[in-house]
Scaffold this motif. Structure first.
Motif, PDB file in Angstrom:
ATOM      1  N   ALA A  44       0.751  -1.167  -0.050  1.00  0.00           N
ATOM      2  CA  ALA A  44      -0.254  -0.121   0.022  1.00  0.00           C
ATOM      3  C   ALA A  44       0.741   1.377  -0.003  1.00  0.00           C
ATOM      4  CB  ALA A  44      -0.751  -0.021   1.208  1.00  0.00           C
ATOM      5  N   PHE A  47       2.293   1.688  -3.452  1.00  0.00           N
ATOM      6  CA  PHE A  47       1.399   1.881  -4.221  1.00  0.00           C
ATOM      7  C   PHE A  47       0.828   3.358  -4.332  1.00  0.00           C
ATOM      8  CE2 PHE A  47      -3.032   2.379  -5.344  1.00  0.00           C
ATOM      9  CZ  PHE A  47      -3.334   1.943  -6.750  1.00  0.00           C
ATOM     10  N   LEU A  48       0.997   4.085  -3.125  1.00  0.00           N
ATOM     11  CA  LEU A  48       0.624   5.347  -3.002  1.00  0.00           C
ATOM     12  C   LEU A  48       1.980   6.410  -3.529  1.00  0.00           C
ATOM     13  CD1 LEU A  48      -1.199   5.143   0.427  1.00  0.00           C
ATOM     14  CD2 LEU A  48      -2.232   5.480  -1.737  1.00  0.00           C
ATOM     15  N   ARG A  54       2.182   3.246 -10.650  1.00  0.00           N
ATOM     16  CA  ARG A  54       0.700   3.411 -10.710  1.00  0.00           C
ATOM     17  C   ARG A  54       0.029   3.751 -12.006  1.00  0.00           C
ATOM     18  NH1 ARG A  54       0.228   6.509  -6.600  1.00  0.00           N
ATOM     19  NH2 ARG A  54      -0.610   8.384  -7.412  1.00  0.00           N
ATOM     20  N   SER A  57       0.525   1.209 -14.558  1.00  0.00           N
ATOM     21  CA  SER A  57      -0.166   0.101 -14.338  1.00  0.00           C
ATOM     22  C   SER A  57      -1.653   0.536 -14.881  1.00  0.00           C
ATOM     23  CB  SER A  57      -0.267  -0.326 -12.843  1.00  0.00           C
ATOM     24  OG  SER A  57      -1.536  -1.243 -12.682  1.00  0.00           O
ATOM     25  N   TYR A  80      -8.060   2.607  -9.847  1.00  0.00           N
ATOM     26  CA  TYR A  80      -7.162   2.332  -8.740  1.00  0.00           C
ATOM     27  C   TYR A  80      -7.225   1.007  -8.047  1.00  0.00           C
ATOM     28  CZ  TYR A  80      -5.947   7.400  -8.831  1.00  0.00           C
ATOM     29  OH  TYR A  80      -5.488   8.661  -9.257  1.00  0.00           O
ATOM     30  N   TRP A  81      -8.625   0.658  -7.809  1.00  0.00           N
ATOM     31  CA  TRP A  81      -8.464  -0.752  -7.347  1.00  0.00           C
ATOM     32  C   TRP A  81      -8.018  -1.845  -8.181  1.00  0.00           C
ATOM     33  CZ3 TRP A  81      -8.342  -3.562  -3.152  1.00  0.00           C
ATOM     34  CH2 TRP A  81      -8.824  -4.893  -3.082  1.00  0.00           C
ATOM     35  N   SER A  83      -5.663  -1.402 -10.211  1.00  0.00           N
ATOM     36  CA  SER A  83      -4.204  -1.315 -10.197  1.00  0.00           C
ATOM     37  C   SER A  83      -3.575  -1.673  -9.054  1.00  0.00           C
ATOM     38  CB  SER A  83      -4.081   0.368 -10.267  1.00  0.00           C
ATOM     39  OG  SER A  83      -2.477   0.707 -10.504  1.00  0.00           O
ATOM     40  N   TYR A  84      -4.168  -1.733  -8.090  1.00  0.00           N
ATOM     41  CA  TYR A  84      -3.758  -2.036  -6.518  1.00  0.00           C
ATOM     42  C   TYR A  84      -3.589  -3.716  -6.899  1.00  0.00           C
ATOM     43  CZ  TYR A  84      -2.833  -3.358  -1.878  1.00  0.00           C
ATOM     44  OH  TYR A  84      -2.527  -3.722  -0.573  1.00  0.00           O
ATOM     45  N   GLN A  85      -4.569  -4.341  -7.402  1.00  0.00           N
ATOM     46  CA  GLN A  85      -4.635  -5.712  -7.614  1.00  0.00           C
ATOM     47  C   GLN A  85      -3.323  -6.148  -8.376  1.00  0.00           C
ATOM     48  OE1 GLN A  85      -8.801  -5.971  -8.958  1.00  0.00           O
ATOM     49  NE2 GLN A  85      -9.170  -7.362  -7.389  1.00  0.00           N
ATOM     50  N   PHE A  87      -0.692  -4.495  -8.715  1.00  0.00           N
ATOM     51  CA  PHE A  87       0.751  -4.358  -7.841  1.00  0.00           C
ATOM     52  C   PHE A  87       0.575  -5.804  -6.878  1.00  0.00           C
ATOM     53  CE2 PHE A  87       1.291  -0.344  -9.215  1.00  0.00           C
ATOM     54  CZ  PHE A  87       2.338   0.289  -8.489  1.00  0.00           C
ATOM     55  N   TRP A  88      -0.339  -6.178  -6.345  1.00  0.00           N
ATOM     56  CA  TRP A  88      -0.506  -7.369  -5.374  1.00  0.00           C
ATOM     57  C   TRP A  88      -0.189  -8.576  -6.121  1.00  0.00           C
ATOM     58  CZ3 TRP A  88      -0.572  -8.193  -0.366  1.00  0.00           C
ATOM     59  CH2 TRP A  88      -1.070  -9.293   0.045  1.00  0.00           C
TER      60      TRP A  88
END
Length: 327
Positions: A44, A47-48, A54, A57, A80-81, A83-85, A87-88
């Motif tokens: 997190a 990501f920020l 980001r 992505s 954003y969600w 994109s976070y997935q 990264f995960w």
């Protein structure tokens, strides 16, 4: 005015050495689940903090969504969600690399797909050039293949951080056996060394989806997700030097394991001087189309976190090529 594009070699590899060391320490004392728990806040934070990764992505995911239209793997425009997935999945892939090289991914969880059997490659008695990518997890692929088939795999690496990954893994297990070859340019000495590998029936592995770290201007442009993108010429020049079969390799994570895919690309690539640029362009475009097809099926396993379509001179290329597409 756009900010100057940072080369992938300077951006994506900066923290890899320390990150791998920390992962292995956590793995040794707490197992994979401890790492997963620790990853959430760390991921997190990055990501920020890393807005360029980001944005890259989201750019890629949105291009896939727009390019596929009604067949998009996303129900709505990625944000954003998603994109976070993305990264995960990248973080989990790093853990799987460790599992792969330490022999902790069982062969029972692996399916061999594609139109070419790796068994045929391994038992052909011929050396071959394998072109991979940063789509999926090629390190897991190499580890699984290495554990099942007694064939030597020579990996052309772009940065010293990849060699560091090898050293760290060997600290954890003496069974780890990679042959990483640091290549800054295709010199006559390197060509002879790799030709000897092919003569011995070994495999030479190189990625085809990132431009050269040392010579970013040595590129060829190919359509990818509806827009021109720069691809390295190195794999195709190397193939013409080695005069051996060329295959493509992908390793994609599934819900219950991994799917290893091998596709035949060319029995032999020759480049007469007058047709050299045309042949390179044709092969790069073929590769880009295959990469595009699989990337659209597995968008969250695309691990190029930089503007894939941008390169100094890109706008001039588009002007001269007359490409005005916005897909």
């Amino acid at each position: 005015m756009k900010a100057k594009q940072t080369h992938w070699a300077k951006k994506t590899e900066n923290g890899s050495y320390m990150a791998i060391r920390i992962l292995l320490i956590l793995y040794r004392f707490g197992g994979k689940w401890l790492i997963v728990v620790c990853l959430a806040p760390v991921l997190a934070y990055f990501f920020l903090k890393d807005c360029s990764a980001r944005n890259a992505s989201m750019q890629f995911l949105q291009r896939v969504h727009q390019f596929k239209g009604v067949e998009s793997p996303f129900k709505r425009k990625p944000g954003y969600w998603q994109s976070y997935q993305h990264f995960w999945q990248f973080a989990l892939a790093a853990l799987d690399k460790i599992d792969g090289w330490l022999g902790r991914i069982p062969q029972s969880s692996v399916t061999y797909g594609g139109s070419l059997s790796f068994e045929n490659i391994a038992h052909s008695g011929k050396g071959a050039l394998i072109i991979g990518s940063h789509l999926g997890n090629q390190e897991v692929c190499r580890a699984l293949v290495r554990s099942k088939y007694p064939i030597r795999i020579n990996i052309l690496a772009h940065t010293q951080h990849t060699a560091a990954f090898n050293r760290i893994l060997k600290e954890s297990s003496s069974d780890v056996d990679l042959r990483l070859i640091e290549v800054t340019e295709l010199t006559p000495a390197v060509s002879v060394m790799l030709s000897d590998c092919i003569e011995r029936g070994e495999l030479v592995v190189i990625v085809g989806d990132r431009i050269s770290a040392q010579a970013p201007d040595r590129t060829v442009w190919a359509s990818f997700l509806g827009n021109p993108a720069p691809f390295a010429i190195g794999p195709w020049v190397l193939a013409s030097v080695l005069q051996c079969p060329v295959h493509l390799m992908f390793c994609l994570k599934q819900q219950d394991g991994y799917s290893l895919m091998f596709e035949p690309f060319s029995e032999c690539i020759s480049m007469p001087r007058k047709q050299r640029q045309l042949i390179i362009t044709e092969h790069a475009q073929r590769y880009a189309k295959i990469l595009e097809r699989i990337a659209c099926r597995y968008p969250l396993q695309w691990f190029n976190f930089y503007d894939f379509w941008q390169l100094p001179g890109a706008e001039q290329y588009k002007e001269h090529s007359g490409d005005n597409s916005s897909n």
